[in-house]
Design a protein around this motif. Structure first.
Motif, PDB file in Angstrom:
ATOM      1  N   LEU A   1      -2.683  -7.288   0.317  1.00  0.00           N
ATOM      2  CA  LEU A   1      -1.735  -6.170   0.168  1.00  0.00           C
ATOM      3  C   LEU A   1      -0.928  -6.032   1.445  1.00  0.00           C
ATOM      4  O   LEU A   1      -1.440  -6.301   2.533  1.00  0.00           O
ATOM      5  CB  LEU A   1      -2.493  -4.864  -0.055  1.00  0.00           C
ATOM      6  CG  LEU A   1      -2.843  -4.443  -1.472  1.00  0.00           C
ATOM      7  CD1 LEU A   1      -3.561  -3.098  -1.407  1.00  0.00           C
ATOM      8  CD2 LEU A   1      -1.599  -4.325  -2.340  1.00  0.00           C
TER       9      LEU A   1
ATOM     10  N   PRO B   1      -4.046   1.977   0.598  1.00  0.00           N
ATOM     11  CA  PRO B   1      -3.826   1.116  -0.569  1.00  0.00           C
ATOM     12  C   PRO B   1      -4.196   1.792  -1.888  1.00  0.00           C
ATOM     13  O   PRO B   1      -3.917   1.260  -2.955  1.00  0.00           O
ATOM     14  CB  PRO B   1      -4.753  -0.084  -0.298  1.00  0.00           C
ATOM     15  CG  PRO B   1      -5.797   0.441   0.610  1.00  0.00           C
ATOM     16  CD  PRO B   1      -5.160   1.519   1.432  1.00  0.00           C
TER      17      PRO B   1
ATOM     18  N   ARG C   1       1.415   3.090  -4.098  1.00  0.00           N
ATOM     19  CA  ARG C   1       1.085   1.665  -4.062  1.00  0.00           C
ATOM     20  C   ARG C   1       1.970   0.933  -5.078  1.00  0.00           C
ATOM     21  O   ARG C   1       2.136   1.385  -6.212  1.00  0.00           O
ATOM     22  CB  ARG C   1      -0.381   1.455  -4.417  1.00  0.00           C
ATOM     23  CG  ARG C   1      -0.720  -0.013  -4.578  1.00  0.00           C
ATOM     24  CD  ARG C   1      -2.162  -0.218  -4.971  1.00  0.00           C
ATOM     25  NE  ARG C   1      -2.413  -1.642  -5.226  1.00  0.00           N
ATOM     26  CZ  ARG C   1      -3.590  -2.228  -5.020  1.00  0.00           C
ATOM     27  NH1 ARG C   1      -4.597  -1.509  -4.564  1.00  0.00           N
ATOM     28  NH2 ARG C   1      -3.746  -3.512  -5.276  1.00  0.00           N
TER      29      ARG C   1
ATOM     30  N   GLN D   1       0.828  -1.203   0.000  1.00  0.00           N
ATOM     31  CA  GLN D   1       0.000   0.000   0.000  1.00  0.00           C
ATOM     32  C   GLN D   1       0.873   1.270   0.000  1.00  0.00           C
ATOM     33  O   GLN D   1       2.053   1.226   0.326  1.00  0.00           O
ATOM     34  CB  GLN D   1      -0.915   0.008   1.226  1.00  0.00           C
ATOM     35  CG  GLN D   1      -0.173   0.230   2.527  1.00  0.00           C
ATOM     36  CD  GLN D   1      -1.116   0.163   3.726  1.00  0.00           C
ATOM     37  OE1 GLN D   1      -2.307  -0.089   3.577  1.00  0.00           O
ATOM     38  NE2 GLN D   1      -0.581   0.396   4.894  1.00  0.00           N
TER      39      GLN D   1
END
Lengths: 419, 419
Positions: free
Chosen positions: B361, B298, B335, B217
């Motif tokens: 993530l 994110p 990101r 992220q």
């Protein structure tokens, strides 16, 4: 009531600013000249030696007591009479100015010098002095030296206090050569008078020359430790955090709003001067935060109600955040009323010198409040510029204002010592 | 896709905990054993020498580059082929655990040891390594070593970074003996794989064995300085204050509320890890407060909108309080998406070993994101207990989870190096 004794305004100003060069520094942002004589540091020791030298040169009998208070005695015609006392402190906050405390000490010295010039010997002895660690910045307890001299704090307790590096008051006194041998508890003087800068905007706003201080507002200091759980700033969802830093911030916002609200009186003041998160790194939710809370209120009941309201709210905020609270009161001074008689002597001296004045409460603690437990006591306030800013290099009172305050101090001392 | 290469889980666990004793400390409050190997300290140096010794004992050709990254190369059948790389970091936060970073380095070492045991020589060379100051706690820039190796940060800029005591990265590297001579920019590897603890609750909550990391992220770090006017806590009316501490507290409350509100997405995170008022004394309104802000999101657009909203509000709050704002972005990582192909190799290895997994993530930054600019890259996440707490002595992943993650790393490396 105007004494025949005239002070030397130039000598007062020169002496005050000679002392201000001891521990002086230049503020990076403003370029202003500030003073850093934190209690029992080498700079404080240098200031102490400088002023002691002036006491001795003025013919005073000097003694240093066991908590490092320094007294200079000028004999009176009646050796057995209780002395009239004047004094203040020469220690400063790390970011201080030239006037806070020093004006009261150098002003008392100027009164003695003026009496010497006039060859006037008062009936009662006059004792002037300066007292250890009035600011309380380093060892966490303000008015330390005068509190020991006047009996509020036991000597052993004071000597055992430590600074953030764990250094003890007793060891630091010995290190700088001011662990004296004179008795630390003093006999009740006839009266005590302290001249000090107001450190606030009231007198300047009222446009008067000087202030007669009716007393000191209540003061409460708290050391608060909030404990949660350290965690990774990137991976720990907000809902799973137990972040004491957020609780500290909410407390800070709360006490500021309460003080501004007037709910506990128009003169309620609240300050969070120190906030220390542990470990204090950009990407770590802190495990613990230490902060200080400084509360002032002229009304003891309002102060108690404010403390109750603040801590009830803190406990609720902390519980909701999964954070635990430890709090320790590090100072508590109820409102201190000064003596009506001494206030009257001061007021009459102001009138006799043609000074306009106002009666007011002190927002700050002063050595005089410790003496008020021992003898009739009051204070003279000298207005400052820039809304009376203090604990800051911008702290400034005009030569005329300082001279007026010290002349009134001198007249009051003579009146009290010859009465 | 299950390789014939089996790792030694006991050897992995023992080696991991042998390293954890380097820079180990006992947490006062919990009594837990923690790790403090802050980058380029003596403890970090001791850890570096320990792991280098293991690299050499495993028959690797070891080199140290000019930013202090340490690489160990295992020859392949095709000497000209680009190597497959694996690695992480061994530096820690001051209050760290045994797994963050170390698992990725010792895991890569275990993969090499397992290949040695099996006498398996891959077609491509395999290079493992550990990278300087991934945490960024000391010099303010995370992923420092891998960012220099992969070309995001110029060497000279990295060497010139200083810690809070003014010590330079370059000087500290030389002091601990890790200012190497190897070229700091590396040629593009064939692929890069990093195994790391999740440092969050997602995998444990889902009840899966492992995680396939789809990317990292966005991260933004800010250093903010708020300047007002120091004043006496007792005498300065609330209305006359310019208190940067109150503005800092309001900002802290604001960013916490914004992150919790979901306004910038459910995964927005905000942390104020450092708050430092000056002079930081109980009875002085601070003149200046320095604080840090760590934002994670994110979604890069959401991150940008969050920053705009926070600083617009901060500027308004500061202006209303007579406080000035200076802010400096100390880190910004958009990101980072990882390579679909490498993710697939990892997922197939998990399936072949009968491991359940989830794609997710990363909330934290990792060295792998620097390599993703250079070559196909992905990561394996190992779940942690206690909601995946990390940067804390309580950080813990089971021996079984660590072994599963490292076995999958090994299988993936073999697949990538022989493919």
């Amino acid at each position: 009531m105007k004494s025949a004794i005239a002070i030397d305004a130039d000598r007062l100003w020169t002496t005050l600013h000679t002392l201000a060069e001891v521990g002086a520094y230049t503020d990076e942002r403003t370029g202003l000249r500030g003073v850093n004589r934190l209690a029992l540091t080498d700079a404080d020791a240098a200031g102490r030696r400088t002023v002691m030298g002036w006491f001795e040169a003025a013919g005073l009998a000097v003694r240093v007591d066991r908590i490092g208070n320094v007294y200079g005695r000028r004999a009176g015609r009646d050796a057995d009479a209780a002395p009239v006392m004047a004094g203040s402190h020469i220690d400063s906050v790390p970011t201080g100015g030239a006037f806070d405390g020093a004006l009261g000490v150098i002003g008392a010295l100027e009164a003695v010098r003026a009496l010497n010039d006039a060859g006037h010997v008062t009936r009662r002895p006059i004792e002037i002095g300066f007292f250890t660690d009035e600011e309380g910045c380093r060892f966490g307890t303000d008015m330390l030296g005068s509190a020991v001299a006047c009996g509020r704090i036991p000597l052993e307790q004071a000597l055992a206090l430590t600074d953030k590096d764990g250094l003890r008051v007793g060891d630091e006194l010995a290190r700088i050569g001011f662990a004296g041998s004179a008795e630390h508890r003093i006999a009740a003087p006839h009266a005590f008078v302290e001249v000090h800068v107001e450190q606030g905007p009231t007198l300047a706003a009222a446009g008067v020359d000087l202030g007669v201080v009716e007393g000191v507002q209540g003061i409460a200091w708290w050391a608060i430790t909030l404990s949660g759980r350290s965690a990774h700033a990137g991976t720990t969802p907000m809902a799973l955090r137990r972040d004491p830093g957020v609780v500290a911030a909410r407390l800070h916002v709360l006490v500021d709003a309460l003080a501004r609200s007037g709910r506990f009186g128009a003169q309620m003041r609240a300050t969070v001067g120190r906030v220390a998160p542990h470990p204090g790194l950009v990407n770590i939710v802190p495990s613990q935060v230490e902060l200080t809370l400084d509360l002032r209120n002229p009304d003891d009941d309002q102060m108690a109600r404010a403390e109750d309201a603040i801590f009830a709210e803190l406990d609720a905020m902390a519980a909701a955040a999964g954070v635990t609270v430890e709090r320790r009161r590090t100072a508590r001074t109820p409102r201190v009323p000064f003596d009506i008689g001494v206030q009257q002597v001061i007021a009459e001296a102001m009138e006799a010198r043609g000074c306009t004045y106002q009666r007011l409460l002190s927002g700050a603690g002063h050595d005089a409040q410790e003496f008020s437990a021992l003898c009739p006591t009051a204070m003279v306030f000298v207005p400052g510029l820039y809304e009376g800013i203090s604990h800051n290099p911008r702290e400034y009172s005009t030569p005329e204002a300082c001279a007026a305050g010290v002349q009134v101090l001198t007249d009051a001392l003579v009146r009290l010592a010859d009465g």
